[in-house]
Design a protein around this motif. Structure first.
Motif, mmCIF file in Angstrom:
data_model
loop_
_atom_site.group_PDB
_atom_site.id
_atom_site.type_symbol
_atom_site.label_atom_id
_atom_site.label_comp_id
_atom_site.label_asym_id
_atom_site.label_seq_id
_atom_site.Cartn_x
_atom_site.Cartn_y
_atom_site.Cartn_z
ATOM 1 N N LEU A 299 60.561 38.174 31.610
ATOM 2 C CA LEU A 299 59.917 39.174 32.181
ATOM 3 C C LEU A 299 59.945 40.489 31.910
ATOM 4 O O LEU A 299 59.155 41.342 32.081
ATOM 5 N N ALA A 300 60.907 40.728 30.732
ATOM 6 C CA ALA A 300 60.892 42.029 30.180
ATOM 7 C C ALA A 300 59.679 42.490 29.374
ATOM 8 O O ALA A 300 59.426 43.683 29.139
ATOM 9 N N THR A 301 58.635 41.384 29.090
ATOM 10 C CA THR A 301 57.439 41.712 28.646
ATOM 11 C C THR A 301 56.566 42.476 29.460
ATOM 12 O O THR A 301 55.376 43.054 29.137
ATOM 13 N N TYR A 302 56.610 42.676 30.656
ATOM 14 C CA TYR A 302 56.036 43.232 31.785
ATOM 15 C C TYR A 302 56.626 44.676 32.242
ATOM 16 O O TYR A 302 57.894 44.838 32.436
ATOM 17 N N ARG A 303 55.795 45.426 32.106
ATOM 18 C CA ARG A 303 56.081 46.861 32.456
ATOM 19 C C ARG A 303 56.541 46.941 34.147
ATOM 20 O O ARG A 303 57.315 47.587 34.459
ATOM 21 N N TRP A 304 55.662 46.269 34.718
ATOM 22 C CA TRP A 304 55.666 46.292 36.177
ATOM 23 C C TRP A 304 55.784 44.867 36.925
ATOM 24 O O TRP A 304 54.978 43.893 36.217
ATOM 25 N N LEU A 305 56.641 44.437 37.682
ATOM 26 C CA LEU A 305 56.529 43.356 38.723
ATOM 27 C C LEU A 305 56.078 43.837 39.837
ATOM 28 O O LEU A 305 56.750 44.426 40.545
ATOM 29 N N VAL A 306 54.852 43.248 40.318
ATOM 30 C CA VAL A 306 54.394 43.602 41.652
ATOM 31 C C VAL A 306 54.315 42.351 42.505
ATOM 32 O O VAL A 306 53.853 41.365 42.198
ATOM 33 N N PHE A 307 54.534 42.633 43.704
ATOM 34 C CA PHE A 307 54.559 41.526 44.762
ATOM 35 C C PHE A 307 53.756 41.660 45.962
ATOM 36 O O PHE A 307 53.801 42.904 46.484
ATOM 37 N N ALA A 308 52.890 40.664 46.557
ATOM 38 C CA ALA A 308 51.844 41.071 47.414
ATOM 39 C C ALA A 308 52.455 41.167 48.782
ATOM 40 O O ALA A 308 51.942 41.803 49.459
ATOM 41 N N ASN A 309 53.549 40.296 48.837
ATOM 42 C CA ASN A 309 54.116 40.367 50.325
ATOM 43 C C ASN A 309 55.570 40.003 50.399
ATOM 44 O O ASN A 309 55.863 39.431 49.405
ATOM 45 N N ALA A 310 56.165 39.790 51.412
ATOM 46 C CA ALA A 310 57.449 39.450 51.859
ATOM 47 C C ALA A 310 57.758 38.105 51.469
ATOM 48 O O ALA A 310 58.859 37.519 50.692
ATOM 49 N N GLN A 311 56.580 37.080 51.755
ATOM 50 C CA GLN A 311 56.870 35.579 51.062
ATOM 51 C C GLN A 311 56.996 35.690 49.644
ATOM 52 O O GLN A 311 57.776 34.620 49.101
ATOM 53 N N GLN A 312 56.350 36.150 48.706
ATOM 54 C CA GLN A 312 56.529 36.175 47.483
ATOM 55 C C GLN A 312 57.616 36.636 46.959
ATOM 56 O O GLN A 312 58.145 36.344 46.029
ATOM 57 N N VAL A 313 58.381 37.790 47.465
ATOM 58 C CA VAL A 313 59.552 38.258 47.254
ATOM 59 C C VAL A 313 60.632 37.194 47.268
ATOM 60 O O VAL A 313 61.407 37.023 46.799
ATOM 61 N N SER A 314 60.511 36.798 48.598
ATOM 62 C CA SER A 314 61.449 35.439 48.846
ATOM 63 C C SER A 314 61.471 34.530 47.820
ATOM 64 O O SER A 314 62.433 33.804 47.279
ATOM 65 N N PHE A 315 60.088 33.905 47.529
ATOM 66 C CA PHE A 315 60.061 32.825 46.408
ATOM 67 C C PHE A 315 60.741 33.371 45.005
ATOM 68 O O PHE A 315 61.597 32.770 44.301
ATOM 69 N N PHE A 316 60.541 34.731 44.765
ATOM 70 C CA PHE A 316 61.206 35.308 43.380
ATOM 71 C C PHE A 316 62.571 35.538 43.418
ATOM 72 O O PHE A 316 63.341 35.007 42.592
ATOM 73 N N THR A 317 63.202 35.879 44.709
ATOM 74 C CA THR A 317 64.572 35.985 44.716
ATOM 75 C C THR A 317 65.432 34.767 44.636
ATOM 76 O O THR A 317 66.410 34.577 44.235
ATOM 77 N N SER A 318 64.652 33.841 45.431
ATOM 78 C CA SER A 318 65.303 32.363 45.361
ATOM 79 C C SER A 318 65.318 31.850 43.719
ATOM 80 O O SER A 318 66.049 31.171 43.548
ATOM 81 N N ALA A 319 64.087 32.012 42.915
ATOM 82 C CA ALA A 319 64.176 31.673 41.724
ATOM 83 C C ALA A 319 65.441 32.241 40.976
ATOM 84 O O ALA A 319 65.884 31.674 40.024
ATOM 85 N N LEU A 320 65.672 33.511 41.120
ATOM 86 C CA LEU A 320 66.689 34.187 40.322
ATOM 87 C C LEU A 320 67.964 33.552 40.770
ATOM 88 O O LEU A 320 68.865 33.419 40.112
#
Length: 485
Positions: A299-320
């Protein structure tokens, strides 16, 4: 030896919401649940992950498991140290066999508990608009079984005493109705006494037949009325004409499948509105499937992480969480599209650097994010994964952090034999999972969508029968009109 325990739980008459709180708590603790055919399958959704579910349904001439085997099953599992729930329709003590099963536990020194349930003899009449007592009609009620076990075959009830009762509630009596009618008349019961039979009380299949004692057997035969049903004999049956609240609801008899995520707590406004209209709501269990194939270390290779909606945020935080990744290790800046996505991060104690408009174009990212030469953006959305290369080596990597899927293994929503009339949702992200649940003919399945975004997305997917409600406020009258079409 670590001895477990057996808890006998009354499942109630059919409507899963008539389960007691104590019964629900017992189901959540159970290692093994032994259930019968009159217990709503939706109650199994309370089972914890890994619990063993054993069906022992009984019908008039067919038993999945003989009673003796059920008894020994309970003992065997409890001796393994298991918390065993015996889930029985209605109340376990009302013409059930909880006494025999509890005696078996006592004889084998197995601790047990009995959790009462709402019996169908009380619930079914009420759902048919028939209170069992009323000051103008009666002051006594008798509960009696219309079916005698083989051990008591030939032993007649006290028909004279039963005929003198103001109100009779008869369980398991449909098959023997001609005999019941004949005996009550022979012992002085008036042939004009009102009689009601309520089949499958408290659920959408509920059907009620009204007649008079003198001819009720013929009326039941003409209606092709079959068990399971409760029989009510007495003047209180006359109250149905004015108190028939359940069967007169506009959506009575309709089963509506509504998406339910594992994280959902309580009922949504949509579910409440449907139930107020009389629909039977069938929750469709959904699970989050993480599809984030980018290593978190990358993930550090990306300057920005952009999330389209709350659902994608939920998936991402679950992966963390699943990978035990400390959010403090993130060096990328965070951006979200819309306030709801921001709030989804905020609940996790994470505060994005930038909130973009929900409809922001990907091509606008370089300017909005002030990208410099060869900087990259990881965009988590619901579009097709792709790599967009812009001028000066700038890159937007589009991915899906996850998807919502129908949990086909959940016992509360097994598709086999469980039909439904409509689908309904107020969440655009559940559409694909609902289509999966509906099967090959999903596009022809009627669906109610609350919210313009959800309705538009459903039509774009290919749904042919979409009833939409333009705003997110659910209007019961609007829903009623939708179902009437």
């Amino acid at each position: 030896m670590n001895t477990g325990r057996v808890v006998f739980v009354g499942a109630g008459p059919g409507d899963p919401k008539l389960l007691t709180i104590r019964g629900m708590e017992s189901l959540r603790l159970a290692d093994v649940i032994v259930y019968d055919r009159l217990a709503s399958p939706q109650l199994l959704s309370y089972a914890k992950k890994g619990a063993s579910l054993i069906y022992c349904g009984k019908e008039a001439d067919h038993h999945t498991l003989p009673q003796e085997e059920i008894n020994f099953l309970l003992i065997r599992e409890a001796r393994k140290g298991k918390y065993v729930v015996r889930l029985k329709g209605g109340d376990p003590s009302m013409f059930g066999r909880v006494g025999e099963e509890a005696q078996m536990c006592r004889d084998h020194s197995i601790p047990f508990e009995i959790v009462p349930g709402i019996t169908s003899g009380m619930a079914a009449p009420l759902y048919a608009g028939i209170p069992l007592t009323h000051r103008d009609y009666n002051s006594s009620v008798a509960f009696v079984t219309g079916h005698l076990c083989e051990k008591n075959a030939g032993k007649e009830p006290d028909w004279a005493a039963l005929a003198s009762m103001e109100t009779l509630v008869i369980y398991m009596g449909v098959k023997n109705l001609p005999r019941i009618r004949e005996r009550l008349l022979a012992h002085g019961k008036d042939a004009h006494t009102p009689v009601a039979l309520v089949r499958w009380g408290t659920v959408r299949e509920q059907k009620t037949v009204i007649g008079k004692l003198g001819t009720i057997d013929k009326e039941v035969e003409q209606a092709r009325f079959a068990a399971p049903a409760i029989i009510i004999v007495g003047e209180v049956v006359r109250l149905r004409e004015s108190l028939n609240w359940y069967e007169s609801r506009p959506l009575f008899g309709q089963r509506v499948a509504v998406a339910k995520r594992a994280s959902d707590e309580g009922n949504s406004e949509l579910v409440i509105a449907l139930e107020q209209l009389g629909a039977e709501v069938m929750p469709i269990s959904l699970i989050e499937r993480c599809t984030l194939d980018t290593p978190l270390t990358a993930l550090a290779t990306y300057r920005w992480l952009v999330f389209a909606n709350a659902q994608q945020v939920s998936f991402f935080t679950s992966a963390l969480r699943q990978q035990r990744y400390d959010v403090r290790r993130l060096t990328s800046k965070l951006a979200v599209c819309g306030q709801r996505a921001f709030e989804a991060f905020e609940k996790q104690g994470i505060f994005p650097d930038l909130v973009l408009d929900e409809n922001t174009s990907l091509l606008a990212f370089p300017d909005l994010l002030a990208l410099e030469k060869e900087e990259q953006v990881l965009y988590a959305g619901e579009g097709k994964p792709q790599k967009i290369t812009l001028d000066h080596g700038k890159v937007i990597q589009v991915i899906q952090a996850g998807t919502l899927e129908w949990d086909g293994k959940n016992p509360s929503t097994k598709k086999a034999g469980c039909s439904f009339d409509w689908l309904a949702t107020d969440d655009v992200h559940t559409l694909s999972a609902l289509a999966q649940f509906a099967g090959d003919a999903w596009s022809k399945t009627p669906i109610v969508c609350v919210g313009k975004e959800t309705a538009d997305a459903a039509r774009e997917m290919g749904w042919k029968f979409v009833s939409s409600h333009a705003d997110n406020a659910i209007n019961i009258n609007d829903l009623k009109e939708s179902y009437a079409k």
